[in-house]
Each structure stands twice: as structure tokens, then as C-alpha cells.
Motif scaffolding. Sequence first.
Motif, PDB file in Angstrom:
ATOM      1  N   ALA A  96      74.915  58.143  30.508  1.00  0.00           N
ATOM      2  CA  ALA A  96      74.044  57.064  30.023  1.00  0.00           C
ATOM      3  C   ALA A  96      72.773  56.961  30.867  1.00  0.00           C
ATOM      4  O   ALA A  96      72.736  57.373  32.015  1.00  0.00           O
ATOM      5  CB  ALA A  96      74.807  55.740  30.055  1.00  0.00           C
ATOM      6  N   GLY A  97      71.728  56.345  30.258  1.00  0.00           N
ATOM      7  CA  GLY A  97      70.504  55.995  30.974  1.00  0.00           C
ATOM      8  C   GLY A  97      69.765  57.193  31.531  1.00  0.00           C
ATOM      9  O   GLY A  97      69.727  58.266  30.912  1.00  0.00           O
ATOM     10  N   PRO A  98      69.167  57.056  32.743  1.00  0.00           N
ATOM     11  CA  PRO A  98      68.350  58.132  33.314  1.00  0.00           C
ATOM     12  C   PRO A  98      69.156  59.364  33.693  1.00  0.00           C
ATOM     13  O   PRO A  98      68.585  60.411  33.988  1.00  0.00           O
ATOM     14  CB  PRO A  98      67.740  57.478  34.564  1.00  0.00           C
ATOM     15  CG  PRO A  98      68.702  56.377  34.924  1.00  0.00           C
ATOM     16  CD  PRO A  98      69.229  55.869  33.616  1.00  0.00           C
ATOM     17  N   CYS A  99      70.487  59.244  33.734  1.00  0.00           N
ATOM     18  CA  CYS A  99      71.333  60.383  34.081  1.00  0.00           C
ATOM     19  C   CYS A  99      71.739  61.192  32.853  1.00  0.00           C
ATOM     20  O   CYS A  99      72.612  62.054  32.933  1.00  0.00           O
ATOM     21  CB  CYS A  99      72.586  59.896  34.824  1.00  0.00           C
ATOM     22  SG  CYS A  99      72.218  58.832  36.247  1.00  0.00           S
ATOM     23  N   GLY A 100      71.126  60.919  31.707  1.00  0.00           N
ATOM     24  CA  GLY A 100      71.497  61.581  30.463  1.00  0.00           C
ATOM     25  C   GLY A 100      71.238  63.069  30.460  1.00  0.00           C
ATOM     26  O   GLY A 100      71.907  63.827  29.778  1.00  0.00           O
ATOM     27  N   GLN A 101      70.245  63.498  31.241  1.00  0.00           N
ATOM     28  CA  GLN A 101      69.974  64.923  31.351  1.00  0.00           C
ATOM     29  C   GLN A 101      69.262  65.182  32.669  1.00  0.00           C
ATOM     30  O   GLN A 101      68.718  64.270  33.278  1.00  0.00           O
ATOM     31  CB  GLN A 101      69.123  65.420  30.184  1.00  0.00           C
ATOM     32  CG  GLN A 101      67.764  64.753  30.085  1.00  0.00           C
ATOM     33  CD  GLN A 101      66.959  65.255  28.893  1.00  0.00           C
ATOM     34  OE1 GLN A 101      67.499  65.888  27.994  1.00  0.00           O
ATOM     35  NE2 GLN A 101      65.669  64.986  28.890  1.00  0.00           N
ATOM     36  N   ILE A 102      69.294  66.424  33.101  1.00  0.00           N
ATOM     37  CA  ILE A 102      68.654  66.780  34.356  1.00  0.00           C
ATOM     38  C   ILE A 102      67.140  66.560  34.241  1.00  0.00           C
ATOM     39  O   ILE A 102      66.500  67.051  33.306  1.00  0.00           O
ATOM     40  CB  ILE A 102      68.926  68.250  34.723  1.00  0.00           C
ATOM     41  CG1 ILE A 102      70.430  68.497  34.848  1.00  0.00           C
ATOM     42  CG2 ILE A 102      68.214  68.611  36.014  1.00  0.00           C
ATOM     43  CD1 ILE A 102      71.084  67.796  35.994  1.00  0.00           C
ATOM     44  N   GLN A 103      66.575  65.803  35.175  1.00  0.00           N
ATOM     45  CA  GLN A 103      65.147  65.544  35.169  1.00  0.00           C
ATOM     46  C   GLN A 103      64.433  66.585  36.044  1.00  0.00           C
ATOM     47  O   GLN A 103      64.977  67.031  37.062  1.00  0.00           O
ATOM     48  CB  GLN A 103      64.865  64.142  35.723  1.00  0.00           C
ATOM     49  CG  GLN A 103      65.530  63.016  34.945  1.00  0.00           C
ATOM     50  CD  GLN A 103      64.950  62.868  33.551  1.00  0.00           C
ATOM     51  OE1 GLN A 103      63.747  62.993  33.358  1.00  0.00           O
ATOM     52  NE2 GLN A 103      65.812  62.632  32.578  1.00  0.00           N
ATOM     53  N   PRO A 104      63.234  66.995  35.681  1.00  0.00           N
ATOM     54  CA  PRO A 104      62.501  67.965  36.505  1.00  0.00           C
ATOM     55  C   PRO A 104      62.117  67.372  37.856  1.00  0.00           C
ATOM     56  O   PRO A 104      61.918  66.167  37.996  1.00  0.00           O
ATOM     57  CB  PRO A 104      61.256  68.278  35.668  1.00  0.00           C
ATOM     58  CG  PRO A 104      61.082  67.109  34.768  1.00  0.00           C
ATOM     59  CD  PRO A 104      62.460  66.604  34.472  1.00  0.00           C
ATOM     60  N   ASN A 105      62.027  68.235  38.841  1.00  0.00           N
ATOM     61  CA  ASN A 105      61.553  67.799  40.162  1.00  0.00           C
ATOM     62  C   ASN A 105      60.073  67.447  40.075  1.00  0.00           C
ATOM     63  O   ASN A 105      59.291  68.126  39.413  1.00  0.00           O
ATOM     64  CB  ASN A 105      61.749  68.907  41.197  1.00  0.00           C
ATOM     65  CG  ASN A 105      63.205  69.305  41.362  1.00  0.00           C
ATOM     66  OD1 ASN A 105      63.516  70.478  41.423  1.00  0.00           O
ATOM     67  ND2 ASN A 105      64.102  68.344  41.427  1.00  0.00           N
ATOM     68  N   LEU A 106      59.697  66.393  40.793  1.00  0.00           N
ATOM     69  CA  LEU A 106      58.305  65.936  40.813  1.00  0.00           C
ATOM     70  C   LEU A 106      57.859  65.687  42.241  1.00  0.00           C
ATOM     71  O   LEU A 106      58.619  65.134  43.051  1.00  0.00           O
ATOM     72  CB  LEU A 106      58.132  64.626  40.033  1.00  0.00           C
ATOM     73  CG  LEU A 106      58.515  64.551  38.556  1.00  0.00           C
ATOM     74  CD1 LEU A 106      58.304  63.129  38.051  1.00  0.00           C
ATOM     75  CD2 LEU A 106      57.681  65.532  37.739  1.00  0.00           C
TER      76      LEU A 106
END
Length: 512
Positions: free
Chosen positions: A386-396
Motif C-alpha cells: 500500500a501507499g508509497p511502498c507500492g513499487q520501487i521508487q527511483p533513487n533521487l
Amino acid sequence: MATTEIKIAPEDVASAAEAHERIPEPGVVVIFGASGDLTKRKLLPALFHLEQAGLLPEKIRIVGVARRDLGDSFAKDMRAGILEFGGVTEEDPKLESFIAKVSYHAMNFDDDGGYEALKEKLAEYDKEVGTKGNRLFYLAVAPEYFSDIVDHLGKHGMAKSEEGAVRVIIEKPFGHDLESARALNADISKVFEEQQIFRIDHYLGKETVQNVLVFRFANGIFEPIWNRNYIDNVQITAAESIGIEGRGPFYEKAGATRDILQNHLMEVLSFVTMEPPVSFEADAVRQEKLKVWKAIQPIKEEDTVRGQYGPGTVGGKEAIGYRQEDRVSPESQTETFAAVKLEIDNWRWAGVPIYIRAGKRLAKRVTEVTVQFKQPPMLLFNKAAAGPCGQIQPNLITMRIQPDEGISLRFGAKLPSPDMTVCPVVMDFKYSQAFGTNTANGYERLLLDAMLGDGTLFAHRDGVEVTWELFTPLLEAWTKTKQDFPNYDSGSWGPKASDDLLKRDGRKWQKL
């Protein structure tokens, strides 16, 4: 959100500054257009900050030049400006002695008699104070006066000095297109040599802009991945929540592209993308910046978006549209928002899109650079949650230039749970936490460098012309097509077409 643990003590900051003290020779700073806000809000507070730090020579005089007859009230007004805008208290032990060095000279900018009187005044300072013929002329005037003032300085023998060094600082905008920039360069070069000319961009005085170079080239962990093999895209945003603040006539001629993109953001872009210079000397840095700008491909109109704000709500307050602003045409075609996709055709950046945008009456005030890295080729942990953990986010990596200056790194970490779920987390460095608050406004470093003759953080003639060469065809193309304005509400993040510009590439603007 994690924050830096290391804190630098104030005494360590002070000792570091003292170790690199550079005090100019005695001289006179002459500010044309001194009755304007820039002098009171920025220049005099900055000069006094240098005085506080012991970085000004004891034998210095500051002369304000403008058309109005201000007399003794000028110094008093500048004192009030230092207190109000410089973070200075009445009890400061150096304030009164500094104000005693400030004087005023009333004259029209085309008055030959006025220039002769000014020349005599400066000669008196040389004789009585010991300023040794050193002059720094600061042109804080409207662009239409640049050439006339420079011409008169040359005609009255003030562009050269037998004993000292003469330099001139020219405020932006430096031309409004390629032709006018070349003409202005030609006019100024008739009187001053290039090493005497300091074209100022106050963005380069900001510590956080200068720190982009330090971040890249003083840290061994970043430079190896700072290229097309690891970086997906770069985004540079300069957003303002305010409108044009009563500057209708100026902004009608400028617009967001001339006001921000062609100068401020191109300077920031060069620091983010340039190759390592052989040294931090002016010529070496300028050469690398110029290489970047020359490698940028011609801007395609379909890779651009322009906008103009309409009525809306900013910070909970109602805001009028641009066409309702004072002294703005009700049918104005001036853009208050511009977004451009750039492509740098060199070995390091080929195939990496650079997105830049600037606008007024946006959701909030923020200037930052975001470097987005490519995703790993095989996502082992991309399990739905759920939420922001729904998929791997790119490094920034995000470099915040203003406000809340700092640098942050976003990466993935395992969520404490029986599952192998990855959530984005942020390591956050803030200047205020590490080094304490700073009342400097960015002009301190630039004024000091100009007095010392160091042009590293100033624009060169070649750089000004090559950036205008990039944007002039776009501006000319825009004048041929009438836009349906306004096309974004005050308090938003600009026109929808700006989001579509990235969406067609499978990307999106990072949340600010």
C-alpha cells in the motif's frame, strides 16, 4: 526523515573563513541607480556583511549615484536598509563607522558635467583617503542605460586608472535576444576590456549553487555515476508563489524565459552537467560551462511549454491573474511560466533529457535540482504494497537552492515487517542544521570577487551570447503564434501541458 548528525561549530566556520581571507586593495565602490531597491535591500547590506567579516579594506568609500537629489538622506536610508534587510542590530560596533564611508552624488546619466564632478570626487578620495585609483562601478540601472553610462565613463577618462584597477559590474538582463546582447557587448568592449567586465547573476552568489560543484567534484562517490549510464533525467525548477510585484512594464518585455531560463537556470544547469575544470580559476570554469552550452541541441518548439497565470488561490489568499496586474496589457502574450526539454549531445549526457521550468504564482516558492537515477535492470523486491511502498521508487539526489537550503538522497529500505517490502526513505542534509543560520544574501561573494578581479562566478561574453543563441529562435517562434492565455490557475504547478511534456517520455515532474 533522517538528518545529518555532524554539526560544524560557529567558531570552526569563522576560522575556516579567516583561513581564506582575501582583502581587496583600497578603493571606491560607485553604484549607479543607487536610489533603487537593489541598493538598499541587497548591495549595502552585503557590503556591510563584508565589513563585519573584516573582508573590506579600511580605506574604502561607497558612492551612490542617481538622478534624485537625496543629499544626506541617502546614507540614513542605507543605514535603515542594513538594519531591516541585513539582520543587523543598532548596537553593531562597526555600523556607524561604515555609514560614515557612504556618500551620494546626484546627476543625470547623460550629464557630462555630472561625470566630471564625479571624477573630481573620486580623485579627492584618492588623495585624502588613499583609495589609489581603484574603482568598482556597479550599474544597478535599467538596461537601456548600460551603454550610455559606459560610454560616458570612457569619454570622461574613468574607465582606466594609471595607479589602480577599474572594473564594472553589469546587472541582468544582459540583452533581450542574441542581437541586442551582441550589440551591448560591442558597446561595452569599446570602453572596457573583457577582464574589467563583470556580468552579474546573483544566483551564482548563492552558497547552494556553488556547492553543486563541491558536491560533484570534492566527493569521490558521486562523480563516477554522474553520467548517462546511471542517470535517467535531470530536472531544474525555479518556482515562485508571488506575482510580478508591480513590475508590469519590465515583465511585459521580459517574461519567464528571458527573466529566469536564459540566465539563472542555464548557469545552474552548467554546474550540474559540466566536466571537471582543470582548476577553479575563472578561465577554466568558463571553458567547461561554454562546452556544455555549445553541446545543447537546438530547442524544438514541440519540446517547450509556455503559460500565463490566471486568478486563483495562493497560500490561502485569492490572487488576480497576470492580465489584471498593474500596467499589463489585458491581451498580453507574455509568458509567466516556461518549461523546456533540453538535450546535451556529448559523451557524458547523450540520451539524458534535461527538463527546466520556471514560473510565477505557482503553488510555493522553491528552487531545486533533482537528479533521477535509472532503475536496476531486475527489480527483485517489487512486491505490491500500500501507499508509497507500492513499487520501487527511483533513487533521487535533490539539491535545494532555496528555501531550506540543503541536499537529500532518496533510496529504498526494507519496511520492518515479515515481508520483503521496500519503501523509499530520505537522508537529508540542511545547511542551517550543519552550519547555523546565515544572513548573507549572495551578493557578498560576488562583490568581493569583483573587487579582487576574480571572474569565476560571473558571466563571460561568449557564454551570454551562446545561451541567447539557444533561446532567441524559440522566443521568435513564440511571437508568431498566439497562445490561449491564461492557461493555469494561480496556486497550481503550471499548465497541464507541462505535465504532458514529461508524460510523453514516460516521466513526471518530481513532487516539490
